[in-house]
Each structure stands twice: as structure tokens, then as C-alpha cells.
Design a protein around this motif. Sequence first.
Motif, mmCIF file in Angstrom:
data_model
loop_
_atom_site.group_PDB
_atom_site.id
_atom_site.type_symbol
_atom_site.label_atom_id
_atom_site.label_comp_id
_atom_site.label_asym_id
_atom_site.label_seq_id
_atom_site.Cartn_x
_atom_site.Cartn_y
_atom_site.Cartn_z
ATOM 1 N N SER A 131 -9.315 -0.777 -2.016
ATOM 2 C CA SER A 131 -8.366 -1.392 -1.486
ATOM 3 C C SER A 131 -7.505 -0.394 -0.923
ATOM 4 O O SER A 131 -7.334 0.711 -1.426
ATOM 5 N N GLY B 240 -4.314 -0.002 -1.744
ATOM 6 C CA GLY B 240 -3.643 0.457 -2.934
ATOM 7 C C GLY B 240 -4.297 1.527 -3.780
ATOM 8 O O GLY B 240 -3.745 2.558 -4.294
ATOM 9 N N ASP C 122 0.551 -2.376 -6.530
ATOM 10 C CA ASP C 122 1.011 -3.623 -7.153
ATOM 11 C C ASP C 122 2.276 -3.174 -8.027
ATOM 12 O O ASP C 122 2.660 -2.053 -8.147
ATOM 13 N N PRO C 123 2.937 -4.310 -8.320
ATOM 14 C CA PRO C 123 4.258 -3.889 -9.101
ATOM 15 C C PRO C 123 3.975 -2.924 -10.272
ATOM 16 O O PRO C 123 4.596 -2.277 -10.699
ATOM 17 N N ARG C 124 2.891 -3.169 -11.009
ATOM 18 C CA ARG C 124 2.669 -2.361 -12.275
ATOM 19 C C ARG C 124 2.390 -0.971 -11.829
ATOM 20 O O ARG C 124 2.743 0.130 -12.193
#
Lengths: 466, 317
Positions: free
Chosen positions: B138, B140, B168-170
Motif C-alpha cells: 500500500s 503507506g 496510519d495513526p500508529r
Amino acid sequence: MTEDRIERPRGRRESLDLGPSEPAAQDTPAPRKISLKIGRKSADSSDAPAPQEQEIFTASRVQESAGDRYESSPETGQPSAPRREISFETANSPGASPKSGGQRSVSIDLGTASRPAQQRSLDLEGGADHPVGSVGQGIDGPGSELADEEEPVKRPRGLGSILPLGGRDEDRKGTWKGTGYSASDDDAHRQVVYRIPSMMTQTMWMFMVQMKLFAKLKWTYFMLFAALLIPIAVVLASDYINLLLSEFGFVTGYSTTYIAGLLCMMPLMMGLFTSVLCGTQIPNEFKERTAYMNVSLPMSRISFYLGKYLAGFMLCLGVFVFAYGMAVAVSTTKYDLIFSDLLAESLAITIAGVFAYSATAFCIGSFMRRGSSMIPFILMSVVLPMVCILYYAMFQDSDPTWILMLPCFLCEAALGILGAQMSGSAGMIIIPMMDMTATWTMVAIGIVWGIAFLLLGMYRTMRREM
Amino acid sequence: MNDTPAIEAVGLTKMYGGFAAISNVDLTVRRGDFMGLLGPNGAGKSTTLKAITGLLNPTSGTVRIGGISINDHRRAMEHVGCVIETPEPYPLFTPAEILEYVGRLYGLDSREIQIRARDVLETVRMWEWRNKKIGEFSKGMRQRVVLAQALLPNPDTIILDEPTSGLDPRGMVEIRQTLSDLKKMDRSLLISTHILSEVSEICGSVTMIRDGRVIASGDVSKLIHGIGADKEITLEIKTLKPLTSQAIRDLSGCRGVTGTERMGDYTVKLDFSGTTEDQAHVCEMAFRSGLGILAMNEKGADLESLYMELTKGDEIQ
């Protein structure tokens, strides 16, 4: 207390050693020992009781406070001998030795302190020997192994503890001495300062990476298959192939014309293959945005350009030399005599043709951000030959044979040397009109043409703004 | 101590025909400093970063990285890791192969590559994907791989253009943590981002660009207090015990407090426009009230306020 900010050694990487594998006994430095008194009595060896039980500590980071401190003996209330306070983060040292005098003291061998159990383990595969400088070993390649934590350690730790400590001392350079690092620092690899290799080395790595990319492309295998089609077609349909070659005058008493017949599609194939392999490299870099990663690396754009070009050139050259080999091998089933001098001349012209075609395609590609790879093919295999033929036809009276020496006719010249009267290309009609005694002049022109386009593309790449 | 700035750009200008993408941009990142590069869309942040890293040639101005002119690109970028213009790694390669390629160009040998690759891939949480083709990842995940290649050679200076975009937030938190850890190792960082909390959290200084020009540059807290000195802020005080009228009267009587607003029994908001000493006095008064102070928040003197103040006029119409 040691600084939180670790001083990084500067200078050449050669000054840093990853640890000797098995240092000779006389080379092993005496471990640095620090004795500290943890007990309560003053140091008086004459009153020493029996040696105490050995204490075990692990020192992961040793901190020393400045100056000495005095501690009162609880029995006498008198200040005991000054001691240097050393605090530990964890505890486990194999080097502890008891001291007499009613005291418990511990010797800590900083050079051999073992790491605590939470030391990160690496599931790297083992192997003492591995090729240094090869592409494609990956992180799990041979030559790395997890150090055995239970093995008695008598040599510096740190990087040496997680690297395979086989006999490859030549992989390690310099020494840890004088670097100021603790050999037991597991994060030492984050402090190493690297020096970039020479431009030539970087060009070579770019070349190898591009070759590896080619190995993953389907086009590469299609090209090799196209060259393999020569013997396959002859084996599977020999009668039909021989009939066809006879029709077009390739079957004579000489093996060279037969070879030329088997390679008759070479002009078209050369334009196609060089366009696809060499002409698409730079546009693809922009289309896939890999160019932004490459250009921001500490690598000259010349290395980037030349490395990629050389890979494309070598692959194309390999395919056509392979095709020649297949054609010669097939002709030996029909003829006993091979004219190696003519073959060598034809091959030399082909090599010059590959160079000229691939440099032209690469140069055109360096001007494109995205676009069709057919542009170099159409230019070199269709447009330029047609323009030259038209010019020749229009100005026949002034003997413009020089125009037939342009690199777009190099493949036709290679076939013409072998005795072919035609080829599978747009320029086939000029083969009978070519001066076969001037082939080396054509080679020289092809090389100069290739160098000129290569330099033009290099200039464009160096000035290109991302 | 080496006083050479990690990055020094003087008078950077880039013209595209008659249009000035950036104009006289001066930017200095001190050694060991983390600087954020802020600005609205189209302000010239990416152009500035590209000019600094040599991806484009400025019309005028000079750039030095570690004291070396960017004209000597190889030497200037020798100890720099950067992620500019959302680059992509080769889709046919695996992360392991990409890192090996980058490692070789930086002068690492195969063992060093193994160790460093393991470290950086674990840092960006891509270790288990090391042998999978990047083309299957992906956005990210590809972003993480690119970040890993920037960190691989232990760079002194790191230049990042929106490194957490697509994560992602993490992932964002972990990347921020990684960058914070780099601060302890005396690294220098120049980061361009739209996420102000990132800059607040990890950067000590900030440069704001608007319409190709630098409008503010310097220490974050000094810049904030620079506007805060002329600007009213809000102090929000939360107490353990219910607020009393006396306590509110005492607080409103402090110097600098221009208004109070009771927000329930346990929270009071004070409009404040005094000095920092006055603010300290307010805090002292709050503690002396005996109500038990749970929290005291300052709003208005933060990076977001600074950004909004300096980029007025760029609101969406």
C-alpha cells in the motif's frame, strides 16, 4: 556519567573495526578492570577472612561519577579508604573475582561484559563465507549468523557479537581502539559514519541494480526467446525455412549467406529491442517516481545515467551476440566451412549498431518524461532510413554514398558483409548499393554517433530539474 | 564544537519564466536542531526542499549542507538522508533489495547493510515484509520503505517532505518517536509538514513560508510568545473543588486578566493579555485559592495560532 549524546567517530570507516574474529592471545588486550568495594570494612588484607562467594553482575552501561567519595565504616565510624563510585544499570559479570579482607568486591571486565537477556536477537542465517560485493544477497543472505549468547566471550562485543565471526578478517577494517566507544554498546551501528565509494563504484552498482531489474522484466526473456527462435524454427520447420531462405537468395554454397538469412530480421529487432530496453528506462523512472529517490542519493547523475545505459547496452548486445551464436550453430548443421573473418567483421558492425541504436534511444528517452518507447524505434528503423533512401534517390547523380554510411544502415551493412542481398527492414533496398569496403568507416561513424547522443543525453540528464 | 550549520540556504530564488516560486529564502538549520518548514499549499516548501537537495537548480542563491556547496552534490549529500517529492522505490524490488542498493551507494558493505537494514526496517515496522515485492504494498507501506532508505546510512542531516502522509495513526506516532530519538543522537532535521502537532512535538525551530517568501523563522517558543505578547490568549483552569466567587474575583483581579468566564463548577476561562510574569502570577494565585488545580491550559499561544495569524488571507473563499 556518560553523555546521552554519543560522540561519533569521524574520518574513514576504516578506522572502525567490527571486532576481530579470533584474536591471537598476544593480541588480546588486557581487559580493563575496575575494582570497587561494596563491603563495609576497610581494606586490610592481614585480617582477611576466607574468600567470599563470587558475585555476578552484568554491566550494560558503566557510569562513573566525578571524584572520589568517602564512606564511613559502620563498625568504626571512621572514614574508610576513598573509593570511586560506580553505578550499574544491571548486574551480571562473568569476570567477578572475590577479594580478601572481609570485603566483597567485584572486578568487571568491560571488554567482555555480556549483554542482558533482552538483547535483541537476529534470525540471520549462518555462514562464515559469503561473497562481499554481490547484489541480491538480501538481508537474509548467507554470511550472517546469530552469535551464540552462551558461548564464553573473550573478545570485544558490540557489532562483533551480532556479526558472524568467522575467518573473514578482511571484511573488518581498523580497530575499535581510540574510538571512545564502549565495545558493549549494542547501538554502536547507529553511530558509524560511512564514506561514499568512488563514482566508478557507484556507476557499477547502478549497472548491477539495473541488470537485476532487467532480470525481473518479462521483456528480457522475450528478447532471449526471440534469439532462441532461430534454432527452434529451423528444427521445427526446417523444410519450410529452407524454402523461404532459398526464395530470397539466402541459400547458396556459402554458410555466411545462410547465417545472414537466419539473421534477416535483425535490423527491425535491433530498433525494437533498443527502444524498449534503453529508450524506456528514463521515462519509466519518472513515471514510477523512482527517479526522485535516485537523484536525491549521493550519486552523481552521470553515474545514474551511465550505469543505466550500460546495463541496457550490455543486455541488447548480449541478445544479438546470442542470436549470432544461434545462427552459426544452426549453419554448422548444413555447412562445413565457416568464414570467421567475415563473421567477425559482421559482428563488429552489429556491435557498433547496437551502440548507436541504444545511445540514440537512451538519449531520446532522457528528453521524455513519459511517452512511447516506439519513438526511437520509428526514428531509427523507419523514418531515418526512408529519408536517407529518398535523399539518395533524389541526388544519385552527385554520388551521395556517404548517406548510406549513417548508423541507421549498420545492420544492413552487417548482413551485406555476409553476402545478403536483402533484409527484413526498410533499408533493405540499399544493400546492393552499399560499399562493403568501407565497413570500418561505418563502424567508426556509428561509434561517434553513439558517443554524441550519449553525451547529449547525459547533458540533458544533468541539467534536468525534477 | 562544530559550528557549521547542518543546512544553510542564502537568498534562494527560483523563477519559472516570470513567476517566482521562491524568492530570497534564507534558511539555516543548526547542527542538532530540528526545524519545521510550514506554509500553505503552493507556498514554495517543496521548491525550497528541492533546491536544497539539488533536485532543481535555483535561479540564484547558495545552499550548503554541512558546509559543502550543493553544487558538489555527491559530497554534500554524503551524510544526508532525504525523502522529497514522494519518491517511490522500484516496485519489482523487495525492501531488502532496495536497502541493499542504497547501502551500496552509501558505502556500506554487506554485513553493515544486514545490520542497518534490520534496524531501520524494524523501526518503520516493515521487517516482516522485507522479502515481498514493493509493487504489492500500500502507499503507506511504500512510504515506510522510503523512510527506511533515508535512515539507513546513519545520516547527520535528514530532510523530509511530509514523511507521515499516507501512514496510519500508529505509524505516524512511531515515525514521530523515531525522529525524536534521532534528536538525542545529535542529528539535524528539516521537515516539511502540514501537521502542526508534529512540528510542535519534535521541532525546536520553525520557518514559515508564504507566497515563496519567508514570513517567520526562529525558535518556536520565541515566535509564539512574540505574537502572544500582542495577542490575547485564554487560560483554562480546571479545579478539584467547586469554584468559589472569591476565587474567581481573585483571579479576575490579577494583572493581565481582561475577562473571566465560568464554564461549570470546576472550570474557569480567563482572557489574558499580560506578560509572562503576569501569567506566572495568575498561576500562583490559582494555586493559592486552595481549590486544588487539576489542569491549566493555555490556548492561543501555540503554533496553530501563530500559523493562522501569519497565513491570514489564505482562507478558502
